[in-house]
Scaffold this motif. Structure first.
Motif, PDB file in Angstrom:
ATOM      1  N   ALA A 259       0.832  -1.201   0.000  1.00 37.27           N
ATOM      2  CA  ALA A 259       0.000   0.000   0.000  1.00 37.27           C
ATOM      3  C   ALA A 259       0.871   1.257   0.000  1.00 37.27           C
ATOM      4  N   PRO A 260       0.572   2.233  -0.853  1.00 39.84           N
ATOM      5  CA  PRO A 260       1.393   3.449  -0.931  1.00 39.84           C
ATOM      6  C   PRO A 260       1.531   4.184   0.405  1.00 39.84           C
ATOM      7  N   LEU A 261       0.442   4.296   1.174  1.00 39.46           N
ATOM      8  CA  LEU A 261       0.535   5.002   2.449  1.00 39.46           C
ATOM      9  C   LEU A 261       1.453   4.266   3.412  1.00 39.46           C
ATOM     10  N   ASP A 262       1.383   2.927   3.403  1.00 36.57           N
ATOM     11  CA  ASP A 262       2.288   2.148   4.245  1.00 36.57           C
ATOM     12  C   ASP A 262       3.734   2.326   3.790  1.00 36.57           C
ATOM     13  N   MET A 263       3.955   2.463   2.482  1.00 35.59           N
ATOM     14  CA  MET A 263       5.305   2.721   1.983  1.00 35.59           C
ATOM     15  C   MET A 263       5.829   4.061   2.484  1.00 35.59           C
ATOM     16  N   VAL A 264       4.964   5.056   2.504  1.00 31.25           N
ATOM     17  CA  VAL A 264       5.369   6.370   3.007  1.00 31.25           C
ATOM     18  C   VAL A 264       5.830   6.267   4.458  1.00 31.25           C
ATOM     19  N   VAL A 265       5.031   5.584   5.278  1.00 28.28           N
ATOM     20  CA  VAL A 265       5.352   5.493   6.707  1.00 28.28           C
ATOM     21  C   VAL A 265       6.530   4.569   6.950  1.00 28.28           C
ATOM     22  N   ARG A 266       6.449   3.336   6.433  1.00 27.87           N
ATOM     23  CA  ARG A 266       7.427   2.305   6.779  1.00 27.87           C
ATOM     24  C   ARG A 266       8.737   2.411   6.008  1.00 27.87           C
ATOM     25  N   HIS A 267       8.718   3.141   4.897  1.00 28.26           N
ATOM     26  CA  HIS A 267       9.945   3.296   4.128  1.00 28.26           C
ATOM     27  C   HIS A 267      10.485   4.725   4.195  1.00 28.26           C
ATOM     28  N   VAL A 268       9.694   5.697   3.735  1.00 29.43           N
ATOM     29  CA  VAL A 268      10.194   7.071   3.669  1.00 29.43           C
ATOM     30  C   VAL A 268      10.374   7.672   5.062  1.00 29.43           C
ATOM     31  N   LEU A 269       9.318   7.690   5.865  1.00 24.41           N
ATOM     32  CA  LEU A 269       9.434   8.309   7.183  1.00 24.41           C
ATOM     33  C   LEU A 269      10.400   7.539   8.074  1.00 24.41           C
ATOM     34  N   ASP A 270      10.375   6.222   7.971  1.00 18.36           N
ATOM     35  CA  ASP A 270      11.314   5.406   8.732  1.00 18.36           C
ATOM     36  C   ASP A 270      12.752   5.777   8.365  1.00 18.36           C
ATOM     37  N   SER A 271      13.022   5.947   7.085  1.00 21.72           N
ATOM     38  CA  SER A 271      14.371   6.314   6.644  1.00 21.72           C
ATOM     39  C   SER A 271      14.771   7.693   7.143  1.00 21.72           C
ATOM     40  N   LEU A 272      13.847   8.622   7.121  1.00 23.76           N
ATOM     41  CA  LEU A 272      14.179  10.001   7.457  1.00 23.76           C
ATOM     42  C   LEU A 272      14.366  10.238   8.949  1.00 23.76           C
ATOM     43  N   THR A 273      13.941   9.288   9.778  1.00 25.31           N
ATOM     44  CA  THR A 273      14.171   9.476  11.212  1.00 25.31           C
ATOM     45  C   THR A 273      15.659   9.472  11.550  1.00 25.31           C
ATOM     46  N   VAL A 274      16.491   8.884  10.688  1.00 25.21           N
ATOM     47  CA  VAL A 274      17.930   8.845  10.975  1.00 25.21           C
ATOM     48  C   VAL A 274      18.666  10.050  10.393  1.00 25.21           C
ATOM     49  N   HIS A 275      17.959  10.913   9.714  1.00 28.59           N
ATOM     50  CA  HIS A 275      18.574  12.070   9.058  1.00 28.59           C
ATOM     51  C   HIS A 275      19.460  12.890   9.998  1.00 28.59           C
ATOM     52  N   PRO A 276      19.058  13.162  11.241  1.00 27.60           N
ATOM     53  CA  PRO A 276      19.906  13.983  12.122  1.00 27.60           C
ATOM     54  C   PRO A 276      21.227  13.318  12.509  1.00 27.60           C
ATOM     55  N   TYR A 277      21.358  12.024  12.297  1.00 23.80           N
ATOM     56  CA  TYR A 277      22.552  11.306  12.735  1.00 23.80           C
ATOM     57  C   TYR A 277      23.578  11.115  11.627  1.00 23.80           C
ATOM     58  N   VAL A 278      23.254  11.535  10.421  1.00 22.41           N
ATOM     59  CA  VAL A 278      24.187  11.405   9.298  1.00 22.41           C
ATOM     60  C   VAL A 278      25.286  12.451   9.438  1.00 22.41           C
TER      61      VAL A 278
END
Length: 203
Positions: A36-55
């Protein structure tokens, strides 16, 4: 839905375009079990971006990138970073190259190679992996690829206590950060590892 605080419309649109490509290619190449596209947004995109401050630093390597996670969301969010997506699977590499082309990602390089054999011309400031390998195996792969002040980021679900205990003899400096992904109840954490030059990568 905000993908990043104060994210502009162009950034949101490019992430949604990535999800569209992922959904289309997924029908043929089975890139992810999430449909499901909405699940992809949450489980893939938002999940990935939570680590952004640690890069850290300018050069980022996404080991075992698969469908481009977390590398593509991070590259979209930080165009000043140079991101390498590394994977050995030909079908996934073709998908990644198509994403780079269609989204005009000038800061992304796609490399098809086994991580154990990959030797870049320049080292990386951050090596990141999402569901790629256990921590001892990841460090053995990542250490030769790191710049002197580099760090390894391992995205996990629950805190991997058993894996962390196996690092005790290597004197690896690590910190566990619990992450909160918007609209996701499942546990997420990030292990930040900064290995010393004297580390012993025995399993």
């Amino acid at each position: 839905m905000q993908i990043l605080p104060q994210a502009g419309a162009d950034l949101v649109e490019r992430h949604l375009r990535y999800i569209e490509l992922l959904q289309r290619w997924n029908r043929t190449f089975n890139l992810t079990a999430i449909r499901a596209p909405l699940d992809m947004v949450v489980r893939h995109v938002l999940d990935s971006l939570t680590v952004h401050p640690y890069v850290r630093g300018d050069r980022v390597l996404d080991v075992g990138s698969g469908a481009g996670l977390p590398g593509i969301p991070l590259a979209l969010a930080s165009p000043e970073h140079s991101v390498v997506l590394l994977d050995s699977n030909g079908k996934k590499i073709r998908f990644l190259r198509q994403v780079v082309f269609e989204l005009a990602l000038t800061n992304v390089t796609v490399v098809q190679a086994r991580a154990e054999r990959f030797r870049p011309a320049l080292p990386f400031d951050t090596v990141i992996a999402r569901a790629f390998a256990d921590l001892p195996a990841l460090l053995r792969i990542a250490w030769p690829l790191l710049a002197p002040a580099g760090r390894v980021l391992a995205m996990k679900g629950r805190e991997p206590g058993a894996e962390l205990r196996r690092l005790a003899g290597d004197e690896v400096a690590w910190r566990c950060h619990r992450l909160k992904v918007p609209n996701l109840a499942a546990e997420r954490c990030l292990i930040v590892l900064e290995p010393p030059a004297t580390a012993n990568w025995s399993v």
